[in-house]
Design a protein around this motif. Structure first.
Motif, PDB file in Angstrom:
ATOM      1  N   LYS A   1       1.106  -1.063  -0.040  1.00 10.78           N
ATOM      2  CA  LYS A   1       0.192  -0.178   0.169  1.00 10.78           C
ATOM      3  C   LYS A   1       1.290   1.141   0.052  1.00 10.78           C
ATOM      4  CE  LYS A   1      -3.726  -1.664   2.279  1.00 10.78           C
ATOM      5  NZ  LYS A   1      -4.788  -2.338   3.577  1.00 10.78           N
ATOM      6  N   VAL A   2       0.288   2.100  -1.096  1.00 13.07           N
ATOM      7  CA  VAL A   2       1.463   3.437  -0.941  1.00 13.07           C
ATOM      8  C   VAL A   2       0.555   4.658  -0.807  1.00 13.07           C
ATOM      9  CG1 VAL A   2       3.512   5.068  -2.509  1.00 13.07           C
ATOM     10  CG2 VAL A   2       2.336   1.941  -2.780  1.00 13.07           C
ATOM     11  N   GLN A   3       1.436   5.658  -0.441  1.00  8.97           N
ATOM     12  CA  GLN A   3       0.826   7.053  -0.258  1.00  8.97           C
ATOM     13  C   GLN A   3       0.484   7.207  -1.121  1.00  8.97           C
ATOM     14  OE1 GLN A   3       3.107   9.813   1.441  1.00  8.97           O
ATOM     15  NE2 GLN A   3       1.492  10.831   2.134  1.00  8.97           N
ATOM     16  N   LYS A   4      -1.659   7.585  -1.129  1.00 12.10           N
ATOM     17  CA  LYS A   4      -2.196   8.729  -1.771  1.00 12.10           C
ATOM     18  C   LYS A   4      -1.740   9.528  -2.292  1.00 12.10           C
ATOM     19  CE  LYS A   4      -6.498   5.594  -1.807  1.00 12.10           C
ATOM     20  NZ  LYS A   4      -7.572   5.618  -0.894  1.00 12.10           N
ATOM     21  N   ARG A   5      -1.431   9.835  -3.880  1.00 10.10           N
ATOM     22  CA  ARG A   5      -1.386  11.358  -4.330  1.00 10.10           C
ATOM     23  C   ARG A   5      -2.415  12.949  -3.607  1.00 10.10           C
ATOM     24  NH1 ARG A   5       0.268  11.792  -9.995  1.00 10.10           N
ATOM     25  NH2 ARG A   5       2.265   9.892  -9.599  1.00 10.10           N
ATOM     26  N   LYS A   6      -2.083  13.844  -3.456  1.00  8.81           N
ATOM     27  CA  LYS A   6      -2.722  14.878  -2.857  1.00  8.81           C
ATOM     28  C   LYS A   6      -3.123  15.135  -4.314  1.00  8.81           C
ATOM     29  CE  LYS A   6      -0.815  15.157   1.870  1.00  8.81           C
ATOM     30  NZ  LYS A   6       0.298  16.487   2.428  1.00  8.81           N
ATOM     31  N   THR A   7      -4.236  15.970  -4.339  1.00  8.41           N
ATOM     32  CA  THR A   7      -4.601  16.328  -5.496  1.00  8.41           C
ATOM     33  C   THR A   7      -4.980  17.920  -4.729  1.00  8.41           C
ATOM     34  OG1 THR A   7      -7.155  15.621  -4.438  1.00  8.41           O
ATOM     35  CG2 THR A   7      -6.303  14.564  -6.233  1.00  8.41           C
ATOM     36  N   GLU A   8      -4.290  18.366  -3.815  1.00 10.48           N
ATOM     37  CA  GLU A   8      -4.485  19.804  -3.810  1.00 10.48           C
ATOM     38  C   GLU A   8      -3.787  20.594  -4.711  1.00 10.48           C
ATOM     39  OE1 GLU A   8      -4.589  22.054   0.314  1.00 10.48           O
ATOM     40  OE2 GLU A   8      -2.327  21.792   0.026  1.00 10.48           O
TER      41      GLU A   8
ATOM     42  N   TRP B   1      11.388  24.480  -1.090  1.00  9.90           N
ATOM     43  CA  TRP B   1       9.679  24.022  -0.638  1.00  9.90           C
ATOM     44  C   TRP B   1       9.650  25.274   0.827  1.00  9.90           C
ATOM     45  CZ3 TRP B   1       7.660  23.154   4.014  1.00  9.90           C
ATOM     46  CH2 TRP B   1       6.351  22.061   4.033  1.00  9.90           C
ATOM     47  N   LYS B   2      10.200  25.396   1.579  1.00  8.56           N
ATOM     48  CA  LYS B   2      10.291  26.151   3.050  1.00  8.56           C
ATOM     49  C   LYS B   2       9.112  27.607   1.895  1.00  8.56           C
ATOM     50  CE  LYS B   2      13.120  24.292   5.674  1.00  8.56           C
ATOM     51  NZ  LYS B   2      14.388  24.336   6.869  1.00  8.56           N
ATOM     52  N   PHE B   3      10.449  28.106   0.946  1.00  7.06           N
ATOM     53  CA  PHE B   3      10.463  29.570   0.640  1.00  7.06           C
ATOM     54  C   PHE B   3       8.722  29.955   0.045  1.00  7.06           C
ATOM     55  CE2 PHE B   3      10.490  32.468  -2.779  1.00  7.06           C
ATOM     56  CZ  PHE B   3      10.562  33.856  -1.581  1.00  7.06           C
ATOM     57  N   THR B   4       9.222  28.790  -0.752  1.00 12.51           N
ATOM     58  CA  THR B   4       7.540  28.763  -1.491  1.00 12.51           C
ATOM     59  C   THR B   4       6.061  29.041  -0.587  1.00 12.51           C
ATOM     60  OG1 THR B   4       8.324  27.519  -3.589  1.00 12.51           O
ATOM     61  CG2 THR B   4       6.073  27.506  -3.948  1.00 12.51           C
ATOM     62  N   THR B   5       6.768  27.669   0.043  1.00 11.37           N
ATOM     63  CA  THR B   5       5.644  27.796   1.500  1.00 11.37           C
ATOM     64  C   THR B   5       4.795  28.702   2.168  1.00 11.37           C
ATOM     65  OG1 THR B   5       6.071  25.553   1.448  1.00 11.37           O
ATOM     66  CG2 THR B   5       4.801  26.007   3.870  1.00 11.37           C
ATOM     67  N   TYR B   6       6.319  30.219   2.409  1.00 11.65           N
ATOM     68  CA  TYR B   6       6.557  30.978   2.985  1.00 11.65           C
ATOM     69  C   TYR B   6       5.462  31.920   1.943  1.00 11.65           C
ATOM     70  CZ  TYR B   6       7.811  35.567   5.272  1.00 11.65           C
ATOM     71  OH  TYR B   6       7.469  36.113   5.813  1.00 11.65           O
ATOM     72  N   ALA B   7       6.052  31.937   0.994  1.00 11.11           N
ATOM     73  CA  ALA B   7       5.553  32.489   0.424  1.00 11.11           C
ATOM     74  C   ALA B   7       3.736  33.079   0.533  1.00 11.11           C
ATOM     75  CB  ALA B   7       6.210  32.770  -0.955  1.00 11.11           C
TER      76      ALA B   7
ATOM     77  N   VAL C   1      -2.894  32.688   1.843  1.00 13.85           N
ATOM     78  CA  VAL C   1      -3.016  30.763   0.798  1.00 13.85           C
ATOM     79  C   VAL C   1      -2.833  29.736   1.784  1.00 13.85           C
ATOM     80  CG1 VAL C   1      -2.455  29.546  -1.155  1.00 13.85           C
ATOM     81  CG2 VAL C   1      -2.404  31.641  -1.070  1.00 13.85           C
ATOM     82  N   ASN C   2      -3.183  29.294   2.170  1.00 18.73           N
ATOM     83  CA  ASN C   2      -2.872  28.030   3.607  1.00 18.73           C
ATOM     84  C   ASN C   2      -2.757  26.417   2.811  1.00 18.73           C
ATOM     85  OD1 ASN C   2      -2.306  27.317   6.370  1.00 18.73           O
ATOM     86  ND2 ASN C   2      -4.181  26.136   6.773  1.00 18.73           N
ATOM     87  N   LYS C   3      -1.310  26.766   2.059  1.00 17.44           N
ATOM     88  CA  LYS C   3      -1.108  25.618   1.239  1.00 17.44           C
ATOM     89  C   LYS C   3       0.062  25.427   1.028  1.00 17.44           C
ATOM     90  CE  LYS C   3      -5.005  25.765  -1.122  1.00 17.44           C
ATOM     91  NZ  LYS C   3      -5.516  25.907  -2.807  1.00 17.44           N
ATOM     92  N   SER C   4       0.819  24.109   1.179  1.00 10.60           N
ATOM     93  CA  SER C   4       3.096  23.708   0.742  1.00 10.60           C
ATOM     94  C   SER C   4       3.268  23.743  -0.102  1.00 10.60           C
ATOM     95  CB  SER C   4       3.389  23.781   2.158  1.00 10.60           C
ATOM     96  OG  SER C   4       2.057  22.224   2.503  1.00 10.60           O
TER      97      SER C   4
ATOM     98  N   ILE D   1       2.354  21.764  -6.132  1.00  6.08           N
ATOM     99  CA  ILE D   1      -0.123  22.379  -6.308  1.00  6.08           C
ATOM    100  C   ILE D   1       0.649  23.405  -6.711  1.00  6.08           C
ATOM    101  CG2 ILE D   1      -0.346  22.000  -3.519  1.00  6.08           C
ATOM    102  CD1 ILE D   1       0.257  24.682  -2.514  1.00  6.08           C
ATOM    103  N   ILE D   2       1.217  24.402  -7.371  1.00  7.96           N
ATOM    104  CA  ILE D   2       1.807  25.356  -8.597  1.00  7.96           C
ATOM    105  C   ILE D   2       1.423  24.184  -9.519  1.00  7.96           C
ATOM    106  CG2 ILE D   2       3.330  26.855  -9.433  1.00  7.96           C
ATOM    107  CD1 ILE D   2       3.989  27.237  -6.356  1.00  7.96           C
ATOM    108  N   ARG D   3       2.493  23.666  -9.877  1.00  3.73           N
ATOM    109  CA  ARG D   3       2.476  22.730 -11.002  1.00  3.73           C
ATOM    110  C   ARG D   3       0.836  22.570 -11.330  1.00  3.73           C
ATOM    111  NH1 ARG D   3       5.204  19.741 -14.360  1.00  3.73           N
ATOM    112  NH2 ARG D   3       4.641  17.509 -14.926  1.00  3.73           N
ATOM    113  N   ARG D   4       0.091  22.290 -10.489  1.00  6.09           N
ATOM    114  CA  ARG D   4      -1.149  21.224 -10.493  1.00  6.09           C
ATOM    115  C   ARG D   4      -1.939  22.629 -10.354  1.00  6.09           C
ATOM    116  NH1 ARG D   4      -0.054  18.468  -5.403  1.00  6.09           N
ATOM    117  NH2 ARG D   4       0.548  16.892  -5.886  1.00  6.09           N
ATOM    118  N   GLY D   5      -1.863  23.763 -10.345  1.00  9.14           N
ATOM    119  CA  GLY D   5      -2.076  25.057 -10.666  1.00  9.14           C
ATOM    120  C   GLY D   5      -2.465  25.416 -12.114  1.00  9.14           C
ATOM    121  N   TYR D   6      -1.048  25.572 -12.130  1.00  6.29           N
ATOM    122  CA  TYR D   6      -0.698  25.699 -13.731  1.00  6.29           C
ATOM    123  C   TYR D   6      -1.776  24.844 -14.862  1.00  6.29           C
ATOM    124  CZ  TYR D   6       1.465  26.455 -18.295  1.00  6.29           C
ATOM    125  OH  TYR D   6       2.091  26.299 -19.428  1.00  6.29           O
TER     126      TYR D   6
END
Length: 378
Positions: A166-173, A310-316, A322-325, A329-334
């Motif tokens: 069983k592998v961790q499910k991929r997030k869709t956020e 990762w830390k810088f993007t999450t901070y931005a 935007v409470n996301k990290s 998620i930016i790639r998905r948003g694009y």
């Protein structure tokens, strides 16, 4: 004649070498890797196949004197997978990352441990992903052996007994279109305001980090593709449309993380021109990577640690509310934005570096009814 019978007629290798299990597996591993090379897989993929089978050879040494490949069983495979899991756990145990008791505790009750034991959960999921990869390669190897041994020994019947991992499910956020636009605007002004957020930081890092995030937002690239991007692969281009209007843009060649290839994307020059000019002026040479670190008064041409970005993007994202990290998620948003704007699925797949539009459809369209309808109408 069936494909299986046709393959049997072409079988050219003895199943066993007569020198024991290790020798048998070594010989078949070499043949399997050679076949993959002939099929044109990248050096990176070939290396991953070899590394996936190395622990199997190591485990087989304890059985070398009592069996050969002909005696391979489902029990042997399951014992190998259990051994490999303990092998991974022992490494982290030595590094004091997680104890064996903690590992089994988290494994048996993920839901109860989620949140307060995120670091331990990530270790458990790493075990499972690693096991899944090795199990997949092992299946491919045994199928290859089944199709190419002179004795017509068939190992495919063992597959149904293999342990299911069983592998961790991929997030869709993902970031929404408005969040993406707000992040782009924030990054364009970052060199003017960065001191308010990081007083001890420097201008060179402000421009560098802003350009990296802007490329995430404007091209949908994977994190490592941007961090590893060399300045010489950002080139000025222009296009004159049917009305005689000239459009200025950058052509960016990303070195793909999956295979030794490059793919090109385009970004309007006005979006990132000040940042590109700045980095070209401060970096010693166009062959330097965009994320080059700065040490002892000079650029190193070594890419920055991925975790820092990762830390810088999450901070931005947090800075604009935007409470996301993360960056993916930016790639998905694009991808979601481009498809919502009506861009062809095949074009978006090419921009994202997907070899098949099915991957893009499955990841970004299938679970989005609005996008699915737009694609259907098109």
């Amino acid at each position: 004649m069936s494909p299986q019978h046709f393959q049997d007629d072409l079988a050219e290798w003895d199943l066993c070498t007569g020198k024991g299990l290790v020798s048998d597996l070594d010989a078949w591993r070499d043949r399997y890797i050679t076949e993959k090379v002939a099929q044109g897989v990248s050096d990176k993929t070939r290396k991953s196949y070899g590394e996936a089978l190395t622990p199997l050879i190591e485990f087989s040494h304890q059985y070398d004197s009592i069996m050969d490949l002909d005696g391979l069983s489902a029990k042997f495979v399951n014992n190998y997978l259990m051994w490999y899991q303990e092998h991974l756990a022992s490494k982290d145990l030595e590094a004091k990352k997680i104890s064996k008791e903690e590992y089994h505790q988290v494994l048996s009750n993920r839901k109860a441990n989620r949140g307060k034991n995120d670091a331990k959960l990530s270790i458990v999921y790493r075990y499972e992903k690693s096991l899944s990869h090795r199990l997949t390669v092992l299946k491919q190897l045994l199928l290859f052996i089944s199709e190419n041994n002179k004795e017509n020994k068939d190992f495919t019947s063992l597959f149904k007994y293999f342990t299911k991992i069983k592998v961790q499910k991929r997030k869709t956020e993902f970031v929404t279109e408005s969040e993406l636009e707000e992040l782009i605007d924030f990054m364009k002004h970052w060199p003017e305001v960065f001191k308010e957020h990081f007083p001890k930081s420097s201008e060179r890092y402000a421009y560098r980090n802003a350009l990296i995030v802007l490329l995430y937002c404007l091209s949908g690239a994977r994190a490592d593709e941007v961090i590893s991007l060399k300045m010489e692969y950002i080139k000025e281009s222009e296009y004159k449309d049917d009305h005689g209007t000239t459009h200025l843009f950058y052509t960016i060649a990303y070195h793909t993380t999956k295979g030794d290839k490059y793919r090109e994307v385009v970004v309007r020059r006005e979006e990132i021109e000040p940042f590109v000019h700045y980095m070209r002026a401060v970096l010693p040479d166009p062959s330097y990577v965009l994320s080059s670190t700065y040490t002892n008064g000079t650029y190193t041409n070594k890419k920055m640690p991925d975790v820092d970005m990762w830390k810088f993007t999450t901070y931005a994202l947090k800075a604009i509310g935007v409470n996301k990290s993360g960056r993916h998620i930016i790639r998905r948003g694009y991808a979601t934005k481009e498809l919502a704007d009506g861009k062809d699925l095949a074009i978006v797949a090419m921009e994202l570096g997907h070899t098949s539009t099915n991957t893009t459809f499955s990841a970004y369209v299938k679970n989005n009814p609005e996008l699915m309808m737009r694609q259907k109408i098109k």
